[in-house]
Design an enzyme around this catalytic site. Structure first.
Site, PDB file in Angstrom:
ATOM      1  N   SER A  13      -1.810   6.257   1.423  1.00 23.21           N
ATOM      2  CA  SER A  13      -2.086   5.793   0.063  1.00 23.21           C
ATOM      3  C   SER A  13      -2.540   6.887  -0.892  1.00 23.21           C
ATOM      4  O   SER A  13      -2.700   6.629  -2.084  1.00 23.21           O
ATOM      5  CB  SER A  13      -3.129   4.673   0.077  1.00 23.21           C
ATOM      6  OG  SER A  13      -4.386   5.173   0.468  1.00 23.21           O
ATOM      7  N   LYS A  40     -10.178   7.417  -3.067  1.00 22.15           N
ATOM      8  CA  LYS A  40      -9.276   6.994  -4.148  1.00 22.15           C
ATOM      9  C   LYS A  40      -9.523   7.823  -5.397  1.00 22.15           C
ATOM     10  O   LYS A  40     -10.543   8.483  -5.540  1.00 22.15           O
ATOM     11  CB  LYS A  40      -9.499   5.513  -4.505  1.00 22.15           C
ATOM     12  CG  LYS A  40      -9.300   4.547  -3.357  1.00 22.15           C
ATOM     13  CD  LYS A  40      -7.861   4.455  -2.944  1.00 22.15           C
ATOM     14  CE  LYS A  40      -7.690   3.501  -1.773  1.00 22.15           C
ATOM     15  NZ  LYS A  40      -6.408   3.640  -1.147  1.00 22.15           N
TER      16      LYS A  40
END
Length: 151
Positions: free
Chosen positions: A72, A109
């Site tokens: 991701s 993230k």
């Protein structure tokens, strides 16, 4: 909405505590990704590089983690198994890659702000985490760099 910090870094790999000087030889020429220049000089005994100095700006506020992002974060240069160097002394800002505690686990993230909501973004094809307005985001630190292993 505030990003909060825990008083002590996690010890998933361990805090970066006492450092020893362990400099390595640093070749003077750059690694050409095309054709190398035959005029480059090779290293001398004075060409040394200490990875602690290069990668860690604030040792007491730094910890290490291993990336487990399921792909991701590849658009941001982070792959599974990479070593993350996370600095707790850097105030997280939009655009920073952060390690945050989310739903009982750590996530790595990109931090963005959309309106008055914090967003934890991932690579294309992965849904972002949109932090609800009534939830405080627990940011453990900013990823200062990552080391990618090829073998």
């Amino acid at each position: 909405m505030l990003a909060t910090f825990f008083p002590h870094p996690p010890t998933l790999i361990g805090p970066v505590g006492v450092f020893t000087t362990r400099s390595l030889r640093l070749l003077r020429p750059l690694a050409a990704c095309g054709f190398p220049s035959p005029a480059e000089d090779f290293f001398t005994d004075d060409d040394r590089l200490d990875l602690n100095e290069r990668l860690i700006a604030n040792p007491p506020a730094t910890f290490l983690m291993t990336a487990d992002c399921g792909g991701s974060m590849v658009d941001y240069g982070i792959q599974d198994g990479d070593l993350l160097i996370v600095d707790r002394s850097i105030t997280p800002r939009p655009g920073h890659t952060v390690v945050a505690l989310w739903e009982g686990g750590f996530v790595c993230k990109k931090l963005y702000v959309r309106g008055n909501r914090m967003v934890l973004a991932s690579s294309a094809g992965f849904a972002p985490i949109i932090v609800p307005e009534d939830i405080e985001l627990d940011v453990w630190g900013v990823v200062r760099s990552n080391v990618h292993f090829h073998l």
